[in-house]
Design a protein around this motif. Structure first.
Motif, short mmCIF file in Angstrom:
data_model
loop_
_atom_site.label_atom_id
_atom_site.label_comp_id
_atom_site.label_asym_id
_atom_site.label_seq_id
_atom_site.Cartn_x
_atom_site.Cartn_y
_atom_site.Cartn_z
N LEU A 14 0.83 -1.20 0.00
CA LEU A 14 0.00 0.00 0.00
C LEU A 14 0.87 1.26 0.00
O LEU A 14 0.63 2.19 -0.77
CB LEU A 14 -0.92 -0.02 1.22
N VAL A 15 1.88 1.27 0.85
CA VAL A 15 2.79 2.42 0.90
C VAL A 15 3.56 2.57 -0.41
O VAL A 15 3.74 3.68 -0.91
CB VAL A 15 3.75 2.29 2.11
N ALA A 16 3.99 1.46 -0.99
CA ALA A 16 4.72 1.50 -2.26
C ALA A 16 3.84 2.07 -3.37
O ALA A 16 4.29 2.91 -4.16
CB ALA A 16 5.20 0.11 -2.63
N ASN A 58 -3.88 5.56 7.08
CA ASN A 58 -4.19 6.18 8.37
C ASN A 58 -5.13 5.33 9.20
O ASN A 58 -5.01 5.27 10.42
CB ASN A 58 -4.78 7.57 8.16
N SER A 59 -6.06 4.66 8.56
CA SER A 59 -6.98 3.77 9.27
C SER A 59 -6.21 2.64 9.94
O SER A 59 -6.45 2.32 11.11
CB SER A 59 -8.01 3.21 8.30
N ARG A 60 -5.26 2.07 9.23
CA ARG A 60 -4.45 0.99 9.80
C ARG A 60 -3.56 1.51 10.93
O ARG A 60 -3.37 0.82 11.94
CB ARG A 60 -3.59 0.35 8.72
N ARG A 61 -3.02 2.71 10.76
CA ARG A 61 -2.17 3.29 11.79
C ARG A 61 -2.97 3.53 13.07
O ARG A 61 -2.54 3.17 14.18
CB ARG A 61 -1.57 4.62 11.31
N GLU A 65 -2.52 1.77 16.78
CA GLU A 65 -2.31 2.54 17.99
C GLU A 65 -3.35 2.19 19.06
O GLU A 65 -3.02 2.06 20.23
CB GLU A 65 -2.34 4.04 17.69
N VAL A 66 -4.58 2.03 18.66
CA VAL A 66 -5.65 1.67 19.60
C VAL A 66 -5.38 0.29 20.19
O VAL A 66 -5.53 0.08 21.40
CB VAL A 66 -7.03 1.73 18.92
N ASN A 67 -4.97 -0.64 19.34
CA ASN A 67 -4.67 -1.98 19.83
C ASN A 67 -3.52 -1.98 20.83
O ASN A 67 -3.53 -2.72 21.80
CB ASN A 67 -4.35 -2.92 18.68
N GLN A 68 -2.52 -1.13 20.60
CA GLN A 68 -1.40 -1.04 21.53
C GLN A 68 -1.85 -0.44 22.87
O GLN A 68 -1.42 -0.90 23.93
CB GLN A 68 -0.27 -0.18 20.94
N VAL A 69 -2.71 0.55 22.85
CA VAL A 69 -3.21 1.17 24.07
C VAL A 69 -4.03 0.14 24.86
O VAL A 69 -3.88 0.02 26.08
CB VAL A 69 -4.04 2.43 23.76
N VAL A 70 -4.88 -0.58 24.17
CA VAL A 70 -5.71 -1.59 24.83
C VAL A 70 -4.82 -2.67 25.42
O VAL A 70 -5.02 -3.11 26.57
CB VAL A 70 -6.73 -2.20 23.83
#
Length: 75
Positions: A14-16, A58-61, A65-70
């Motif tokens: 996706l980034v590529a 951005n949705s994946r980012r 981040e939410v998963n890491q906080v949880v």
């Protein structure tokens, strides 16, 4: 490219593709400034494709981040 097809891509791919489309847009904008393009609507289509890529990135980012906080709050 449909948004459902974009969701199926890996993050690296996706980034590529985003970087590739961005280079393509810059080239088209330069060529349009120098001389009129045969199909100027392609610039608009490319901008929309870039926006779709960025939306998914951005949705994946944010999801990551939410998963890491949880995960951190559970520990």
């Amino acid at each position: 490219m449909n948004y459902s097809e974009i969701k199926e891509l890996s993050t690296a791919e996706l980034v590529a593709r985003y970087k590739e489309e961005r280079k393509r847009l810059n080239g088209m904008m330069f060529n349009n400034a120098v001389s009129q393009l045969d199909q100027p609507h392609i610039i608009r289509v490319t901008k929309k494709t870039i926006a779709k890529y960025l939306t998914e990135i951005n949705s994946r980012r944010i999801e990551n981040e939410v998963n890491q906080v949880v995960k951190n709050t559970e520990e």
